[in-house]
Enzyme design. Structure first.
Site, PDB file in Angstrom:
ATOM      1  N   ASP A  12       0.886  -1.365  -0.052  1.00 20.32           N
ATOM      2  CA  ASP A  12      -0.101   0.069  -0.122  1.00 20.32           C
ATOM      3  C   ASP A  12       0.802   1.363  -0.072  1.00 20.32           C
ATOM      4  O   ASP A  12       2.213   1.174   0.500  1.00 20.32           O
ATOM      5  CB  ASP A  12      -0.952   0.015   1.240  1.00 20.32           C
ATOM      6  CG  ASP A  12      -1.756   1.238   1.421  1.00 20.32           C
ATOM      7  OD1 ASP A  12      -2.391   1.835   0.569  1.00 20.32           O
ATOM      8  OD2 ASP A  12      -1.604   1.753   2.602  1.00 20.32           O
ATOM      9  N   ARG A  13       0.104   2.377  -0.590  1.00 24.82           N
ATOM     10  CA  ARG A  13       1.082   3.562  -0.569  1.00 24.82           C
ATOM     11  C   ARG A  13       0.993   4.517   0.573  1.00 24.82           C
ATOM     12  O   ARG A  13       2.038   4.521   1.620  1.00 24.82           O
ATOM     13  CB  ARG A  13       0.765   4.390  -1.914  1.00 24.82           C
ATOM     14  CG  ARG A  13       1.853   5.468  -2.323  1.00 24.82           C
ATOM     15  CD  ARG A  13       1.375   6.282  -3.207  1.00 24.82           C
ATOM     16  NE  ARG A  13       0.543   7.601  -2.775  1.00 24.82           N
ATOM     17  CZ  ARG A  13       0.096   8.354  -3.524  1.00 24.82           C
ATOM     18  NH1 ARG A  13       0.056   8.313  -4.901  1.00 24.82           N
ATOM     19  NH2 ARG A  13      -0.758   9.356  -3.022  1.00 24.82           N
ATOM     20  N   ASP A  14      -0.105   5.215   0.963  1.00 24.60           N
ATOM     21  CA  ASP A  14      -0.147   6.102   2.046  1.00 24.60           C
ATOM     22  C   ASP A  14      -0.423   5.403   3.413  1.00 24.60           C
ATOM     23  O   ASP A  14      -1.404   4.560   3.543  1.00 24.60           O
ATOM     24  CB  ASP A  14      -1.458   7.267   1.806  1.00 24.60           C
ATOM     25  CG  ASP A  14      -1.644   7.585   0.240  1.00 24.60           C
ATOM     26  OD1 ASP A  14      -0.073   7.769  -0.188  1.00 24.60           O
ATOM     27  OD2 ASP A  14      -2.359   8.067  -0.437  1.00 24.60           O
ATOM     28  N   GLU A  20       1.196   8.960   5.784  1.00 18.40           N
ATOM     29  CA  GLU A  20      -0.267   9.480   5.365  1.00 18.40           C
ATOM     30  C   GLU A  20      -0.464  10.928   5.650  1.00 18.40           C
ATOM     31  O   GLU A  20      -0.091  11.367   6.946  1.00 18.40           O
ATOM     32  CB  GLU A  20      -1.166   8.576   6.541  1.00 18.40           C
ATOM     33  CG  GLU A  20      -2.689   8.966   6.571  1.00 18.40           C
ATOM     34  CD  GLU A  20      -3.347   8.861   5.139  1.00 18.40           C
ATOM     35  OE1 GLU A  20      -3.828   9.757   4.469  1.00 18.40           O
ATOM     36  OE2 GLU A  20      -3.469   7.705   4.559  1.00 18.40           O
ATOM     37  N   SER A  54      -2.633   1.246  -4.670  1.00 13.99           N
ATOM     38  CA  SER A  54      -3.239   2.014  -3.971  1.00 13.99           C
ATOM     39  C   SER A  54      -4.605   2.562  -4.353  1.00 13.99           C
ATOM     40  O   SER A  54      -4.755   2.509  -5.546  1.00 13.99           O
ATOM     41  CB  SER A  54      -2.077   3.258  -4.039  1.00 13.99           C
ATOM     42  OG  SER A  54      -2.608   4.362  -3.632  1.00 13.99           O
ATOM     43  N   CYS A  93      -6.211   2.708  -8.242  1.00 17.13           N
ATOM     44  CA  CYS A  93      -7.566   2.727  -8.448  1.00 17.13           C
ATOM     45  C   CYS A  93      -7.965   4.218  -8.487  1.00 17.13           C
ATOM     46  O   CYS A  93      -7.801   4.826  -7.191  1.00 17.13           O
ATOM     47  CB  CYS A  93      -8.312   1.852  -7.802  1.00 17.13           C
ATOM     48  SG  CYS A  93     -10.359   2.426  -7.671  1.00 17.13           S
ATOM     49  N   CYS A 108     -16.140  -0.254  -9.258  1.00 16.92           N
ATOM     50  CA  CYS A 108     -15.317  -0.661 -10.356  1.00 16.92           C
ATOM     51  C   CYS A 108     -14.859  -1.906  -9.694  1.00 16.92           C
ATOM     52  O   CYS A 108     -15.259  -2.298  -8.509  1.00 16.92           O
ATOM     53  CB  CYS A 108     -13.930   0.261 -10.314  1.00 16.92           C
ATOM     54  SG  CYS A 108     -13.162   0.458  -8.806  1.00 16.92           S
ATOM     55  N   LYS A 112      -9.497  -1.568  -3.707  1.00 14.24           N
ATOM     56  CA  LYS A 112      -9.301  -2.437  -2.598  1.00 14.24           C
ATOM     57  C   LYS A 112     -10.387  -2.185  -1.753  1.00 14.24           C
ATOM     58  O   LYS A 112     -10.932  -1.195  -1.315  1.00 14.24           O
ATOM     59  CB  LYS A 112      -8.058  -2.121  -1.837  1.00 14.24           C
ATOM     60  CG  LYS A 112      -6.808  -1.901  -2.858  1.00 14.24           C
ATOM     61  CD  LYS A 112      -5.658  -1.919  -1.983  1.00 14.24           C
ATOM     62  CE  LYS A 112      -5.338  -0.339  -1.507  1.00 14.24           C
ATOM     63  NZ  LYS A 112      -3.958  -0.330  -0.954  1.00 14.24           N
TER      64      LYS A 112
END
Ligand SMILES: [Mg+2]
Ligand SMILES: [Zn+2]
Length: 195
Positions: A12-14, A20, A54, A93, A108, A112
């Site tokens: 995951d990114r943030d 974050e 992400s 996404c 969509c 996630k």
């Protein structure tokens, strides 16, 4: 399980790879954790593919464009590469059903905990999700692990410490660790070893 396909770590990114900070709408606000590059490099050296996955609903909400997301990702990649680490592929996404930008305001299969981003990575990079790991700071990241049959590691950075205090009844992580460095160590101890 398919031995000819690669194992990956989906990160995951943030709140996991970088701090974050609410919706990251300017590349100048990007902040790495002090351990990020070392953790990714250790996973690179273990022969694992590293794939960023992400949710960036800020695009659907009109807060920033996909060009900003791409710019953040290329900045992440250049910081990593300066430290001898790399991410193999970046997937995100841009959608959200409540968005106000019409082309992104949709249900969509890639937001996630749905598995669309991992499915795409599996197809394009030859990854076996069932040999792979998901690292993230939200229960939806652990939900993604459940969706695709991977192992899920919750980190306490970002929203992770708050998330840990309110576990969903039907979802258990494979591990809870302080941060991405702890997650990388856990993955290295639990990955398949070639005989
Ligand atoms: Mg996160
Ligand atoms: Zn999507």
């Amino acid at each position: 399980m398919n031995a000819t396909m690669a194992a990956a770590v989906f990160v995951d990114r943030d709140g996991t790879l970088i701090e974050e900070g609410g919706f990251l709408d300017r590349v100048e606000r990007l902040a790495f954790y002090p351990w990020t590059t070392d953790a990714i490099r250790a996973l690179n050296h273990a022969g694992l593919r590293i794939v960023l996955v992400s949710n960036q609903s800020g695009v659907a909400r009109g807060l920033f464009t996909e060009a900003v997301v791409e710019e953040v990702h290329s900045r992440i990649e250049s910081v990593l590469q300066a430290g001898g680490a790399h991410i193999d592929a970046y997937y995100y996404c841009p959608h959200h059903p409540d968005g106000n930008v019409p082309r992104y305001a949709q249900h969509c299969d890639c937001r996630k905990p749905k598995g669309g981003l991992v499915d795409r990575a599996a197809r394009e990079l030859g990854i076996d999700p069932t040999r792979s790991f998901i690292i993230g700071d939200r229960w939806l990241d652990i939900g993604l692990a459940r969706t695709v049959g991977a192992r899920g590691v919750l980190v306490r950075t970002g929203y992770g410490a708050i998330e840990e205090r309110r576990p969903p009844r039907d979802l258990a992580p494979d591990a809870v660790v302080d941060n991405l460095a702890g997650a990388a160590s856990w993955v290295l101890m639990h990955m398949d070893r070639p005989c």
